[in-house]
Design an enzyme around this catalytic site. Structure first.
Site, short mmCIF file in Angstrom:
data_model
loop_
_atom_site.label_atom_id
_atom_site.label_comp_id
_atom_site.label_asym_id
_atom_site.label_seq_id
_atom_site.Cartn_x
_atom_site.Cartn_y
_atom_site.Cartn_z
N ASP A 84 0.85 -1.18 0.00
CA ASP A 84 0.00 0.00 0.00
C ASP A 84 0.89 1.23 0.00
O ASP A 84 2.12 1.13 0.07
CB ASP A 84 -0.98 0.00 1.18
CG ASP A 84 -0.27 -0.13 2.52
OD1 ASP A 84 0.97 -0.25 2.52
OD2 ASP A 84 -0.94 -0.11 3.56
N ASP A 87 -2.59 -2.53 6.52
CA ASP A 87 -2.71 -2.02 7.88
C ASP A 87 -4.14 -1.98 8.41
O ASP A 87 -4.35 -1.83 9.60
CB ASP A 87 -2.10 -0.61 7.97
CG ASP A 87 -2.75 0.37 7.00
OD1 ASP A 87 -3.73 -0.02 6.33
OD2 ASP A 87 -2.28 1.51 6.91
N ASP A 147 -7.90 -5.14 5.04
CA ASP A 147 -6.77 -5.78 4.37
C ASP A 147 -6.60 -7.23 4.81
O ASP A 147 -5.81 -7.98 4.20
CB ASP A 147 -5.46 -5.03 4.67
CG ASP A 147 -5.42 -3.67 4.01
OD1 ASP A 147 -5.91 -3.57 2.87
OD2 ASP A 147 -4.90 -2.72 4.61
#
Length: 964
Positions: free
Chosen positions: A379, A687, A691
């Site tokens: 990410d 995070d 996810d």
């Protein structure tokens, strides 16, 4: 101080049955106690200010109500591992042989000298057991320590009017805890305040449905549950062993003996080699027994050991036991018991070093699997960037705002509402008038600081003027949050939305100008505002927009027809403004991405930001190449486009995609699944709670230690403690190092095994005796398996490791390069030792005993010199960087010292003779030849295709030709 102490002493008034009340969800008992506020009062907790943060006060609460820790079953003791080592079949057989040898030896030679052979085997077996037990015991302690570290979660609490981070173990009864999306509830408690709170209690109840928590119908929060939506403040009512989770956790024994995929492959390898060893040992046993009973063996005085006319049963049994002992010892040497030990040592050492490099390994297999990774899906926020947001641009309508005092008071007040009431963060202004203490996510903190410092927002004064009717919490699918509020003064009702700029703008039909005028958002103005957003995004700014509308009470819609869940208006809104937040790239990310790419690992950035911001950051980080803009059409994609592809289209395009913008958690999961189907080994960073599916689906899940939610951390294999992509690259280096170190040890160990097996087998068949005795072979096994494993397991990562292509899923554990190295070294050792076996006495003009010692000493020293060769499987210079590995040098020194002691001082124990200086120098020179051999051998090229695959294909071709 006296006031604190007085308050603390009053804590002894404990609400009756409070722990049971929460566990059993007794709403009636809560109401009888004055509701949650009444219970807070009885616990001496102020919901607005929290408890006193003074250590004396907190410790007194801990003393009265208990600490937030669980009684876990202690780790297994050393004795457990000693008993486990004794279960090894070969060890048991050796013990039986040693006992018989001891008995017959004492009977034949007396107690003074008869115990040497049997006793020395016992001592060698004892050392093997102790070393094995100690290494396993150390691993158990290491896991226990890591378990405690991984359980030490940071929780936000309210103490002395300030939000502060404390360890989950430091929470006490009466604490006010802040819960947000993805948090694990740290103790049992009651709902104080919050919005749209839903929790997952499946870990406690087994029910998969999410439970809604509120102050009226269900204020109960149980430890172990996870927040899946909304946010809240919780009053802690019981901690540790007084919670249902604590009782359950204390009864669970954590089994740390999980087998990693590499360990499973090594088990298979060990089993195969063990079978070969058994066959060789059986053949040696048969040959030696035949030679013994046919009178072809002689004792140390030159007499036949067995004569048909002299049938002394004791002598016969003693001879047979010695032969069986030699055969069993061959099995012990053949089985590479050092492989599991090498894996354990390598993983334990790597895990310890990785912790210093800001990576905490939660699951063992991640260490080795990371070394095989071919793709990393990362990410953006906090990983590639610093996650230190700051508002740098502000547009109101179509005009940039530099001086905030030019904004009309009415518009400024709307901003105060939209920022201060539509947030999960908080602002605390210290009495000293210093910088405000702001908490929340980095984005929330940046916007709140901007509103306080530039727009003059006073959150504490503003909040009492409004009633919050409903909150729509931030959602990763919609990428926005909303609030429905009522102003107490004039009863007016307002809707505020905040979120991704292009999504908020799409909900608007008009916009505010600086003078407070409302203008229609026609095609031209909409296009202009979209260009403003794109321009900010192209400058790597995250764009957040604010929208507002005022409605009448009768216009409030409800999602289920009843006046319980209002639905926020989502169209015909008025655009308040757009802010641009700068989140600079982390230093070193560009270099880390470059290193990963040179290592053959593809980096894909998957972000929720719009495509312009994503492109800008990806280019800045080196994921997209400057000058390669022509290929951006294939390399950059939006999540909605990717999910709308057919499966075949996705599989065709997924390798080329480097950036996915505006992605949902489902898009991330879909990409991981596609990559795995294409046989990639995929690592994923994440995070958030959403996810978790991608983290679980990936071969290696890497969660963020600072911004990561507890759900994300629980779903991951490795926690990146500093949320930095540099640490992801470091984990990749360590993963390759683990795999490489284990391969080095396999090469080293198999050289010993092949040489020992062949020498003993040829000598037994041809001469009727084995040159290496049971004790000597056990000694070789011990120092090579333990000290050798430790020396090679502690080699650190090198830059060369990151210049090779990843091994992927199907590469063989023993490569052609390893076969080349070990076979040439083994052949040299076999040739030298067989020459010594059959011609040594005449060459050196020595007795048989001294010759056997020369064979033993040369064999051990060959392994010591070959240990240097094993430091690198391909590089000819095996001494590069050796000065940095002091442990390796120390282990080699200890090995040589122990060998000198064995030969020179333990004559009876090791069955050796003293050697003079010339003989020692000769042994060293013979062993040292392995260095030039290793240097020459590494010049010989080998095919890339695995040797066994070449053999298999050749056999298939030969059979086909025969049939033709």
């Amino acid at each position: 101080m006296e006031e604190y102490l007085q308050q603390a002493l009053q804590l002894l008034i404990i609400p009756k049955g409070l722990t049971t009340m929460v566990k059993e969800r007794d709403l009636g008992a809560v109401n009888e106690s004055g509701g949650v506020i009444g219970i807070a009062a009885s616990l001496r907790t102020n919901p607005e200010n929290g408890i006193y943060g003074n250590d004396l006060h907190v410790n007194k609460r801990r003393e009265v109500y208990g600490s937030n820790t669980y009684h876990k079953q202690p780790p297994k003791g050393l004795l457990y591992f000693v008993m486990d080592a004794l279960k090894d079949t070969t060890i048991l057989i050796l013990c039986v042989c040693a006992a018989l040898s001891l008995g017959f030896g004492i009977k034949e030679h007396g107690a003074k000298e008869g115990w040497y052979e049997g006793g020395s085997i016992f001592v060698a077996v004892f050392i093997v057991i102790v070393v094995s037990a100690l290494s396993n015991f150390r691993q158990e302690l290491q896991f226990d320590k890591l378990s405690k570290i991984s359980s030490n979660i940071k929780i936000e609490v309210l103490r002395d009017r300030q939000r502060q981070q404390v360890s989950i173990f430091d929470i006490v009864v009466g604490d006010v805890v802040f819960l947000k999306l993805g948090d694990q509830i740290p103790a049992d408690g009651l709902f104080l305040d919050g919005r749209s709170l839903q929790v997952d209690e499946s870990s406690m109840t087994g029910e998969s449905d999410h439970v809604e928590v509120d102050s009226a119908k269900n204020p109960f929060l149980l430890s172990g549950a996870k927040v899946v939506d909304g946010y809240a403040q919780m009053l802690v009512t019981s901690v540790g062993m007084n919670t249902a989770w604590g009782e359950m956790m204390s009864s669970i024994s954590q089994d740390t003996n999980e087998r990693t995929p590499l360990q499973a492959r090594l088990d298979k390898l060990t089993s195969t080699i063990g079978k070969v060893g058994l066959i060789v040992a059986f053949l040696v046993l048969v040959v030696l027994l035949i030679r013994y009973f046919t009178g072809n063996t002689k004792d140390e005085y030159g007499n036949k050991e067995y004569s048909g006319s002299n049938k002394n049963i004791d002598n016969v049994l003693n001879g047979v036991v010695r032969i069986v002992s030699a055969a069993v010892t061959i099995v012990v040497v053949a089985i590479p018991e050092g492989l599991p030990l090498a894996v354990t040592l390598t993983l334990a050492y790597s895990m310890k070093r990785m912790m210093k490099d800001q990576a905490m390994v939660r699951k063992l297999q991640a260490c080795e699997t990371m070394g095989s990774a071919t793709v990393i899906c990362t990410d953006k926020t906090g990983t590639l960037t610093k996650n230190e947001m700051e508002v740098t641009k502000f547009w109101l309508g179509q005009e940039p705002i530099e001086k905030h005092n030019s904004i009309k008071q009415y518009v400024s007040e709307l901003f105060h509402q939209g920022v201060g009431l539509n947030t999960t963060g908080s602002v605390y202004i210290p009495l000293s008038g210093s910088k405000p203490n702001i908490s929340g996510s980095p984005t929330e903190k940046a916007i709140l600081y901007w509103a306080v410092s530039d727009l003059g927002m006073d959150m504490e004064k503003m909040k009492p003027s409004y009633d919050i009717l409903h909150v729509e919490t931030f959602n990763s699918e919609k990428k926005r949050s909303g609030v429905l509020i009522k102003k107490k003064e004039d009863k007016s009702i307002h809707v505020h939305w905040k979120g991704a700029a292009e999504m908020i703008v799409a909900m608007c039909s008009s916009y505010y100008e600086t003078d407070g005028a409302i203008k229609s958002l026609d095609e031209e103005s909409r296009s202009n505002i979209e260009k403003i957003i794109q321009g900010m995004a192209a400058s790597s700014l995250r764009c957040i927009a604010f929208a507002h509308t005022q409605i009448l009470e009768e216009e409030v819609e409800y999602s289920n027809g009843e006046k319980i869940h209002p639905r926020l208006k989502e169209d015909e809104l008025i655009l308040l403004g757009v802010v641009g937040l700068k989140d600079p790239c982390r230093p070193g990310v560009l270099n880390a991405v470059k290193i990963c790419r040179s290592a053959g690992v593809q980096i894909k950035m998957i972000t929720g930001d719009n495509v312009f911001t994503a492109k800008a950051i990806a280019t800045e980080c080196g994921i997209l190449q400057i000058g390669d803009e022509a290929n951006y059409g294939e390399q950059v994609i939006e999540g909605v486009e990717f999910r709308n592809y057919t499966h075949q289209e996705r599989m065709e395009k997924v390798d080329n995609i480097l950036v996915m913008a505006r992605s949902s958690p489902f898009d991330k999961l879909l990409m991981v699944q596609c990559l795995k189907q294409k046989n990639h080994v995929v690592a994923v960073t994440g995070d958030g709670t959403n996810d978790a599916p991608a983290l679980k689906e990936a071969d290696i899940g890497l969660s963020m230690g600072i911004q990561g939610t507890e759900v994300a951390k629980e779903s991951s294999d490795i926690i990146i403690l500093d949320d930095n992509f540099n640490s992801v690259a470091t984990v990749l280096r360590w993963g390759r190092c683990v795999y490489n170190n284990i391969q080095k040890f396999i090469q080293f160990q198999l050289t010993v095994n092949v040489a020992a097996l062949v020498i003993n087998f040829i000598a037994a068949v041809s001469a009727g005796d084995v040159p290496l005795t049971a004790v000597q072979l056990l000694w070789v096994n011990l120092i090579m398996d333990t000290l050798g494993a430790l020396a090679l397991a502690t080699e650190r990562p090198t830059n060369e490791l990151m210049q090779k292509q990843p091994v992927g899923r199907t590469a063989p554990l023993i490569t052609n390069i390893m076969w080349r190295n070990l076979l040439f070294q083994a052949l040299y050792q076999i040739a030298v030792l067989l020459i010594l076996q059959f011609r040594g006495e005449s060459i050196f003009n020595v007795t048989g005993g001294v010759n056997d010692t020369l064979i033993f000493n040369t064999f051990v020293l060959c392994q010591v010199f070959n240990e240097f060769n094993s430091r690198s499987m391909e590089k000819q210079n095996v001494f590069k960087g050796i000065h940095r590995n002091r442990l390796f040098i120390g282990i080699v020194g200890v090995t040589i010292l122990l060998q000198v002691v064995m030969v020179e001082f333990l004559k009876k124990f090791a069955d050796t003779e003293k050697l003079n200086l010339f003989q020692w120098v000769t042994c060293i020179l013979i062993a040292a030849v392995s260095w030039p051999i290793g240097w020459i051998v590494k010049c010989i090229p080998v095919p890339e295709e695995p040797v066994f695959e070449i053999i298999r294909r050749s056999i298939v071709t030969f059979k086909r030709n025969m049939r033709a």
